[in-house]
Design an enzyme around this catalytic site. Structure first.
Site, PDB file in Angstrom:
ATOM      1  N   TRP A 158      -2.457  -0.546   6.135  1.00 14.40           N
ATOM      2  CA  TRP A 158      -2.528   0.177   7.403  1.00 14.40           C
ATOM      3  C   TRP A 158      -2.202   1.663   7.260  1.00 14.40           C
ATOM      4  O   TRP A 158      -2.410   2.426   8.191  1.00 14.40           O
ATOM      5  CB  TRP A 158      -1.555  -0.441   8.431  1.00 14.40           C
ATOM      6  CG  TRP A 158      -0.153  -0.617   7.899  1.00 14.40           C
ATOM      7  CD1 TRP A 158       0.374  -1.774   7.403  1.00 14.40           C
ATOM      8  CD2 TRP A 158       0.876   0.371   7.779  1.00 14.40           C
ATOM      9  NE1 TRP A 158       1.668  -1.560   6.975  1.00 14.40           N
ATOM     10  CE2 TRP A 158       1.995  -0.247   7.195  1.00 14.40           C
ATOM     11  CE3 TRP A 158       0.961   1.729   8.110  1.00 14.40           C
ATOM     12  CZ2 TRP A 158       3.181   0.434   6.929  1.00 14.40           C
ATOM     13  CZ3 TRP A 158       2.138   2.407   7.846  1.00 14.40           C
ATOM     14  CH2 TRP A 158       3.236   1.769   7.262  1.00 14.40           C
ATOM     15  N   ASN A 159      -1.658   2.075   6.104  1.00 14.22           N
ATOM     16  CA  ASN A 159      -1.163   3.460   6.059  1.00 14.22           C
ATOM     17  C   ASN A 159      -2.270   4.497   5.870  1.00 14.22           C
ATOM     18  O   ASN A 159      -2.152   5.619   6.365  1.00 14.22           O
ATOM     19  CB  ASN A 159      -0.062   3.627   5.010  1.00 14.22           C
ATOM     20  CG  ASN A 159      -0.491   3.276   3.605  1.00 14.22           C
ATOM     21  OD1 ASN A 159      -1.518   2.642   3.401  1.00 14.22           O
ATOM     22  ND2 ASN A 159       0.304   3.679   2.641  1.00 14.22           N
ATOM     23  N   LYS A 182     -10.912  -7.520   4.341  1.00 10.08           N
ATOM     24  CA  LYS A 182      -9.936  -7.860   5.378  1.00 10.08           C
ATOM     25  C   LYS A 182      -9.041  -6.643   5.554  1.00 10.08           C
ATOM     26  O   LYS A 182      -8.211  -6.341   4.702  1.00 10.08           O
ATOM     27  CB  LYS A 182      -9.066  -9.064   4.980  1.00 10.08           C
ATOM     28  CG  LYS A 182      -8.181  -9.512   6.150  1.00 10.08           C
ATOM     29  CD  LYS A 182      -7.044 -10.417   5.727  1.00 10.08           C
ATOM     30  CE  LYS A 182      -5.724  -9.702   5.630  1.00 10.08           C
ATOM     31  NZ  LYS A 182      -5.249  -8.973   6.818  1.00 10.08           N
ATOM     32  N   PRO A 183      -9.204  -5.921   6.675  1.00 11.28           N
ATOM     33  CA  PRO A 183      -8.334  -4.763   6.901  1.00 11.28           C
ATOM     34  C   PRO A 183      -6.986  -5.209   7.441  1.00 11.28           C
ATOM     35  O   PRO A 183      -6.853  -6.314   7.974  1.00 11.28           O
ATOM     36  CB  PRO A 183      -9.095  -3.959   7.965  1.00 11.28           C
ATOM     37  CG  PRO A 183      -9.885  -4.984   8.724  1.00 11.28           C
ATOM     38  CD  PRO A 183     -10.180  -6.118   7.769  1.00 11.28           C
ATOM     39  N   ALA A 184      -5.996  -4.346   7.321  1.00 13.10           N
ATOM     40  CA  ALA A 184      -4.677  -4.636   7.894  1.00 13.10           C
ATOM     41  C   ALA A 184      -4.815  -4.861   9.400  1.00 13.10           C
ATOM     42  O   ALA A 184      -5.574  -4.154  10.074  1.00 13.10           O
ATOM     43  CB  ALA A 184      -3.743  -3.461   7.632  1.00 13.10           C
ATOM     44  N   SER A 185      -4.055  -5.811   9.925  1.00  5.86           N
ATOM     45  CA  SER A 185      -4.195  -6.133  11.350  1.00  5.86           C
ATOM     46  C   SER A 185      -3.716  -4.993  12.254  1.00  5.86           C
ATOM     47  O   SER A 185      -4.141  -4.906  13.406  1.00  5.86           O
ATOM     48  CB  SER A 185      -3.433  -7.413  11.675  1.00  5.86           C
ATOM     49  OG  SER A 185      -4.051  -8.476  10.991  1.00  5.86           O
ATOM     50  N   GLY A 235      -1.206  -2.663  -1.273  1.00  6.15           N
ATOM     51  CA  GLY A 235      -0.115  -3.089  -0.398  1.00  6.15           C
ATOM     52  C   GLY A 235       1.150  -3.270  -1.215  1.00  6.15           C
ATOM     53  O   GLY A 235       1.315  -2.654  -2.274  1.00  6.15           O
ATOM     54  N   SER A 236       2.014  -4.134  -0.740  1.00  2.00           N
ATOM     55  CA  SER A 236       3.319  -4.259  -1.396  1.00  2.00           C
ATOM     56  C   SER A 236       3.226  -5.050  -2.695  1.00  2.00           C
ATOM     57  O   SER A 236       2.323  -5.873  -2.888  1.00  2.00           O
ATOM     58  CB  SER A 236       4.301  -4.959  -0.454  1.00  2.00           C
ATOM     59  OG  SER A 236       3.937  -6.318  -0.322  1.00  2.00           O
ATOM     60  N   GLU A 257      -3.032  -2.115  -6.235  1.00  3.65           N
ATOM     61  CA  GLU A 257      -2.338  -0.834  -6.023  1.00  3.65           C
ATOM     62  C   GLU A 257      -1.114  -1.168  -5.199  1.00  3.65           C
ATOM     63  O   GLU A 257      -1.215  -1.402  -3.997  1.00  3.65           O
ATOM     64  CB  GLU A 257      -3.233   0.147  -5.264  1.00  3.65           C
ATOM     65  CG  GLU A 257      -4.539   0.479  -5.948  1.00  3.65           C
ATOM     66  CD  GLU A 257      -4.369   1.245  -7.234  1.00  3.65           C
ATOM     67  OE1 GLU A 257      -3.240   1.697  -7.531  1.00  3.65           O
ATOM     68  OE2 GLU A 257      -5.356   1.361  -7.974  1.00  3.65           O
ATOM     69  N   LEU A 258       0.047  -1.194  -5.838  1.00  2.00           N
ATOM     70  CA  LEU A 258       1.220  -1.795  -5.191  1.00  2.00           C
ATOM     71  C   LEU A 258       2.299  -0.762  -4.881  1.00  2.00           C
ATOM     72  O   LEU A 258       2.036   0.429  -4.829  1.00  2.00           O
ATOM     73  CB  LEU A 258       1.733  -2.928  -6.084  1.00  2.00           C
ATOM     74  CG  LEU A 258       0.655  -3.966  -6.461  1.00  2.00           C
ATOM     75  CD1 LEU A 258       1.216  -5.038  -7.370  1.00  2.00           C
ATOM     76  CD2 LEU A 258       0.018  -4.589  -5.216  1.00  2.00           C
ATOM     77  N   CYS A 291       2.436   5.025  -0.552  1.00  2.00           N
ATOM     78  CA  CYS A 291       2.926   4.385  -1.785  1.00  2.00           C
ATOM     79  C   CYS A 291       3.384   5.432  -2.789  1.00  2.00           C
ATOM     80  O   CYS A 291       4.181   5.123  -3.674  1.00  2.00           O
ATOM     81  CB  CYS A 291       1.823   3.555  -2.429  1.00  2.00           C
ATOM     82  SG  CYS A 291       1.122   2.372  -1.316  1.00  2.00           S
ATOM     83  N   GLU A 388      11.687   0.834  -1.789  1.00  2.00           N
ATOM     84  CA  GLU A 388      10.838   1.835  -1.149  1.00  2.00           C
ATOM     85  C   GLU A 388      11.231   1.911   0.334  1.00  2.00           C
ATOM     86  O   GLU A 388      11.158   0.899   1.033  1.00  2.00           O
ATOM     87  CB  GLU A 388       9.407   1.314  -1.285  1.00  2.00           C
ATOM     88  CG  GLU A 388       8.333   2.311  -1.234  1.00  2.00           C
ATOM     89  CD  GLU A 388       6.970   1.661  -1.512  1.00  2.00           C
ATOM     90  OE1 GLU A 388       6.833   0.422  -1.442  1.00  2.00           O
ATOM     91  OE2 GLU A 388       6.044   2.420  -1.777  1.00  2.00           O
TER      92      GLU A 388
HETATM   93  C1  SIN Z   1      -1.210   5.331  -0.640  1.00  2.00           C
HETATM   94  O1  SIN Z   1      -0.098   5.766  -0.591  1.00  2.00           O
HETATM   95  O2  SIN Z   1      -1.415   4.137  -0.439  1.00  2.00           O
HETATM   96  C2  SIN Z   1      -2.395   6.217  -0.949  1.00  2.00           C
HETATM   97  C3  SIN Z   1      -2.066   7.624  -0.923  1.00  2.00           C
HETATM   98  C4  SIN Z   1      -3.124   8.501  -1.528  1.00  2.00           C
HETATM   99  O3  SIN Z   1      -4.218   8.065  -1.908  1.00  2.00           O
HETATM  100  O4  SIN Z   1      -2.864   9.682  -1.631  1.00  2.00           O
END
Ligand code: SIN
Length: 489
Positions: A158-159, A182-185, A235-236, A257-258, A291, A388
């Protein structure tokens, strides 16, 4: 809903399967709310396991024709998708801020960043080369070709919904794969608007399908279905671990990508202004919900007090409010759980000896607003050093020597991004090589670029997105060994 779109048809709330917008009768919907106001932006159809299976079947049916299309044609469609996103940037930014909360200027930046992946991979589609391998026998010729891996599944966060979807979909489709997303809800509207623009760009039915819904129903089908040959997730680390385990039964290729726990190291010889600007950029982008966000800020003793004072002054001057309002650079957090995590990290740090330099509590605006915060005297026994925070809390740790800073920065199971500030050229090389991270910002807090590899070491992930390597994740290599080639008579 307060937003007014120039093109209201970009606000989609149904499933997108096989080129159709579907709202099966009697199917429940879930509310997508604006984190700034709590207002409902849209009620989206809640996809289920059958929908996920139908989308996989559609992606499978579309695969032969899509991968057979000349690379140049796939490239042209991706570039049209890019152009349509840019042409609708303002509407997409309104949608993104409404469902996600980030300031509108950041939303615009994210949309351009996301669109750039279609542009980049439109070019890469035409550069999927193979090898001619020197032969071991006079009558044999050897080749390696690279082909699309097949149906791909993507689960996105979602970020950065407008950037993380293109970062996966663009290379997959460029390679000749088809996809179910599947996108974040919390943020499905960005995904659905992207699907609408993809269809307008000329994507054939079934090439890109979107099924919003729960992790247990939709996500699990994507992770376990035998037709899906590749699973890509952002995600996490916790969820990534589960998905990897679920995907292992059918030996899917996975890209993950965690989470991160990014250190920033500010050496005595740093340019103070650059260090402050870079720290703000990495810590407070998207209200600390990235992230690659700075999570631990290590500052050398000689510059420490000046750095803390300057950082606190800059952070205290930030304008907090609804992301659509002028001059706002810190919006609300995504939900109350995010606020509670910030609170827990701050109170644990205070109990263990940290001090608040600015902020430190929920913002007076209420809701999911949290005051941008700087903590000094942070130490490694605090939760904030190990987890985090994913919020606008900047803890500052003091250090003495370069070796100590590197050791403390590397003392984590994560390895996504790290940053350091110094004007010493030899140190740039030493520290750049010693940090165990996939992305290193040197004298900058902003590194993301569609042409560069994005991904983590250790428990921060597997694989790379973007850049030359991004498309590799969606390709299989095939070795062709041709025998019986008689010599010239
Ligand atoms: C992320 O934090 O999930 C991506 C950030 C970015 O691509 O700069």
């Amino acid at each position: 809903m307060s937003m007014t779109l120039t093109d209201p048809t970009l606000l989609r709330a149904d499933l997108h399967i096989d080129g159709q917008w579907l709202a099966p009768a009697g199917r429940p919907r879930f509310a997508v709310t604006d984190p700034a106001t709590g207002a409902v932006v849209a009620d989206v159809v809640k996809g289920n396991a059958d929908d996920a299976r139908a989308a996989i079947a559609a992606a499978d049916a579309a695969l032969p024709a899509w991968r057979a299309r000349p690379a140049k044609e796939r490239s042209q469609i991706l570039r049209r998708w890019h152009d349509l996103i840019m042409a609708n940037l303002e509407d997409l930014a309104q949608l993104l801020t409404a469902e996600q909360g980030k300031p509108i200027a950041e939303a615009r930046g994210e949309i351009a960043y996301g669109a750039a992946f279609y542009d980049w991979f439109a070019d890469e589609a035409r550069r999927i080369y193979g090898d001619v391998i020197p032969s071991y026998a006079a009558d044999r010729r050897l080749f390696a070709i690279r082909q699309p891996i097949g149906v791909c599944a993507a689960i996105t966060p979602w970020n950065f919904p407008m950037a993380m979807i293109p970062r996966k979909a663009a290379p997959a489709l460029a390679a000749g794969c088809t996809m179910v997303l599947k996108p974040a809800s919390a943020t499905p509207l960005s995904a659905l608007a992207l699907a609408e623009l993809g269809a307008r760009a000329g994507l054939p039915a079934g090439v890109f399908n979107v099924v919003p819904g729960g992790a247990a129903e939709v996500g699990d089908v994507l992770a376990t279905h035998p037709t899906v040959r590749k699973l890509t997730f952002t995600g996490s680390t916790e969820v990534g671990r589960t998905l990897m385990a679920r995907a292992s039964a059918t030996i899917k290729k996975v890209s993950l990508e965690l989470g991160g726990n990014a250190p920033v190291i500010v050496f005595d010889d740093a340019d103070l202004d650059a260090a402050i600007a870079g720290t703000i950029a990495t810590k407070f982008r998207n209200m600390g919900q990235t992230c690659v966000c700075a999570n631990r800020i290590y500052v050398q003793a000689g510059i420490h007090d000046r750095f803390v004072a300057a950082l606190a002054a800059a952070v205290a001057a930030m304008k907090v409010g609804n992301g659509v309002d002028d001059g706002v650079n810190q919006g609300p957090l995504i939900d109350m759980a995010a606020v509670e995590k910030c609170e827990a990290h701050v109170s644990d740090a205070l109990a263990k000896g940290a001090r608040i330099v600015t902020g430190g509590a929920r913002h007076a605006l209420g809701g999911s607003y949290f005051a941008p915060t700087v903590l000094a005297d942070a130490t490694e026994d605090m939760l904030i050093a190990a987890e985090e925070t994913f919020g606008p809390v900047a803890p500052v740790f003091k250090f003495a020597t370069e070796a100590e800073a590197v050791e403390r920065a590397n003392a984590t199971e994560y390895g996504l991004a790290a940053y350091f500030f110094t004007t010493d050229a030899a140190r740039i090389w030493r520290v750049g090589e010693a940090l165990e991270y996939g992305i290193i910002g040197i004298n900058t807090g902003a590194t993301s670029y569609e042409g560069a590899p994005f991904g983590g070491w250790k428990e921060s992930g597997i694989g790379r997105e973007g850049g030359r390597t991004g498309i590799e994740e969606f390709l299989e290599t095939k070795y062709l060994c041709m025998a019986g080639i008689a010599p010239l008579a």
